[in-house]
Design an enzyme around this catalytic site. Structure first.
Site, PDB file in Angstrom:
ATOM      1  N   SER A  14      -9.413   1.532   6.739  1.00  0.00           N
ATOM      2  CA  SER A  14     -10.210   1.567   5.449  1.00  0.00           C
ATOM      3  C   SER A  14     -10.639   2.620   4.722  1.00  0.00           C
ATOM      4  O   SER A  14     -11.238   3.605   5.675  1.00  0.00           O
ATOM      5  CB  SER A  14     -11.515   0.498   5.732  1.00  0.00           C
ATOM      6  N   SER A  16     -12.972   2.779   2.468  1.00  0.00           N
ATOM      7  CA  SER A  16     -14.228   2.434   2.004  1.00  0.00           C
ATOM      8  C   SER A  16     -15.278   3.389   2.648  1.00  0.00           C
ATOM      9  O   SER A  16     -16.320   3.834   1.813  1.00  0.00           O
ATOM     10  CB  SER A  16     -14.430   0.902   2.245  1.00  0.00           C
ATOM     11  N   LYS A  65     -11.928 -12.934   2.485  1.00  0.00           N
ATOM     12  CA  LYS A  65     -12.672 -13.154   1.146  1.00  0.00           C
ATOM     13  C   LYS A  65     -13.000 -14.589   1.003  1.00  0.00           C
ATOM     14  O   LYS A  65     -14.086 -14.936   0.230  1.00  0.00           O
ATOM     15  CB  LYS A  65     -11.776 -12.345   0.245  1.00  0.00           C
ATOM     16  N   ASP A 101     -13.419  -6.928  -7.675  1.00  0.00           N
ATOM     17  CA  ASP A 101     -11.736  -6.420  -7.719  1.00  0.00           C
ATOM     18  C   ASP A 101     -11.332  -6.526  -9.114  1.00  0.00           C
ATOM     19  O   ASP A 101     -10.696  -5.481  -9.511  1.00  0.00           O
ATOM     20  CB  ASP A 101     -10.774  -7.579  -6.834  1.00  0.00           C
ATOM     21  N   GLY A 128      -1.688 -15.674  -6.148  1.00  0.00           N
ATOM     22  CA  GLY A 128      -2.604 -15.787  -5.100  1.00  0.00           C
ATOM     23  C   GLY A 128      -3.733 -15.412  -5.399  1.00  0.00           C
ATOM     24  O   GLY A 128      -4.263 -15.277  -6.521  1.00  0.00           O
ATOM     25  N   MET A 216      -0.823  -3.092  -7.276  1.00  0.00           N
ATOM     26  CA  MET A 216      -2.303  -3.263  -6.386  1.00  0.00           C
ATOM     27  C   MET A 216      -2.170  -2.178  -5.133  1.00  0.00           C
ATOM     28  O   MET A 216      -3.299  -1.989  -4.633  1.00  0.00           O
ATOM     29  CB  MET A 216      -2.830  -4.572  -6.187  1.00  0.00           C
ATOM     30  N   GLY A 239      -2.591   1.133  -6.740  1.00  0.00           N
ATOM     31  CA  GLY A 239      -3.836   0.617  -6.558  1.00  0.00           C
ATOM     32  C   GLY A 239      -5.030   1.259  -6.182  1.00  0.00           C
ATOM     33  O   GLY A 239      -6.172   0.868  -5.956  1.00  0.00           O
TER      34      GLY A 239
END
Length: 272
Positions: A14, A16, A65, A101, A128, A216, A239
């Protein structure tokens, strides 16, 4: 220090923590942000443990999620529309679930790529969770058309049906990949095909010179989709900008200040 984290499985990859550390430094916010591996069968318990440790909020990535959506006691409108949650805010009143998102994607297209969505023909590949999460924010910019194309036609048609009223008469439609009739101004790949090095079976006519083609997915090299789009005259984008922009939306929800994203995106791009 206020504590935040991102839950996922796997999670070691990640970006993040680096993104939010940069946002905190830039805005003068005192906080910590870490990556946390949640067991596949223990997401809710992992969240509750983090709250017990004083956690103030969390991002949520694959595969949690949908579980985060169930766990939240209140949902923002965009989280309701997405049917999934990627941002949790822990308050005295309970757990608030949001989905940033789609807002991140739109911000990257409009602000970073400099392409307006209003009045444009938009093609969304996939039906999806990744696709569903961006439909409402796209429609808020009033495109002329939004076509949702998917391998399973019925799934695309059902997703289009759910958002048809919001788009207005004749704006939103669903079809199979082979039935797509271009060209389009913006093409967004929300399928997972790029992870396998595959390409959705698209007619070349979906692209015109100057079409923005956004995948993405992101990586050090352009995806197969990006290469295909470029070969047909499109301007390809990955993305990474969406990733940074959705993080900025989450940061703003938690801290009440929206960080600037340009320099952070530039640093991440250079490190790929």
């Amino acid at each position: 220090m206020d504590r935040y984290c991102v839950f996922g499985n796997p999670i070691a990859h990640s970006k993040s923590p680096a993104i939010h550390a940069a946002f905190a430094a830039q805005t003068g916010q005192s906080l910590t942000y870490e990556a946390r591996l949640a067991p596949l069968d223990g997401f809710a318990a992992a969240v509750q443990a983090f709250i017990a440790e004083g956690g103030k909020g969390a991002n949520v990535t694959v595969p949690f999620k949908l579980e985060a959506h169930k766990l939240a006691q209140a949902l923002t409108v965009r989280a309701q529309a997405a049917g999934a949650v990627n941002t949790l805010h822990f308050t005295e009143q309970g757990i608030i679930g949001d989905n940033t998102d789609g807002a991140g994607l739109v911000a990257d297209i409009v602000n970073n790529a400099g392409v307006a969505i209003t009045g444009k023909r938009v093609l969304l590949l996939g039906a999806g969770g990744a696709a569903r999460g961006v439909v409402l924010p796209i429609l808020e910019h009033r495109p002329a058309r939004l076509v949702i194309a998917n391998r399973t036609v019925a799934t695309a048609e059902e997703l289009a049906r759910q958002f048809a009223a919001l788009g207005g008469a004749g704006v939103v439609s669903g079809c199979g990949f082979g039935q797509v009739q271009g060209p389009f101004d913006i093409v967004i790949n929300a399928t997972s095909a790029s992870l396998q090095g595959d390409l959705p079976p698209l007619p070349a006519g979906v692209f015109a010179p100057g079409t923005l083609a956004l995948d993405m997915m992101y990586g050090a090299q352009p995806t197969v989709f990006m290469q295909y789009a470029t070969g047909h005259g499109a301007l390809a984008r990955d993305g990474l900008g969406m990733l940074v922009e959705q993080a900025a939306e989450a940061f703003a929800m938690w801290r009440g200040v929206h960080p600037a994203t340009g320099e952070v995106l530039h640093q991440l791009r250079a490190a790929l």
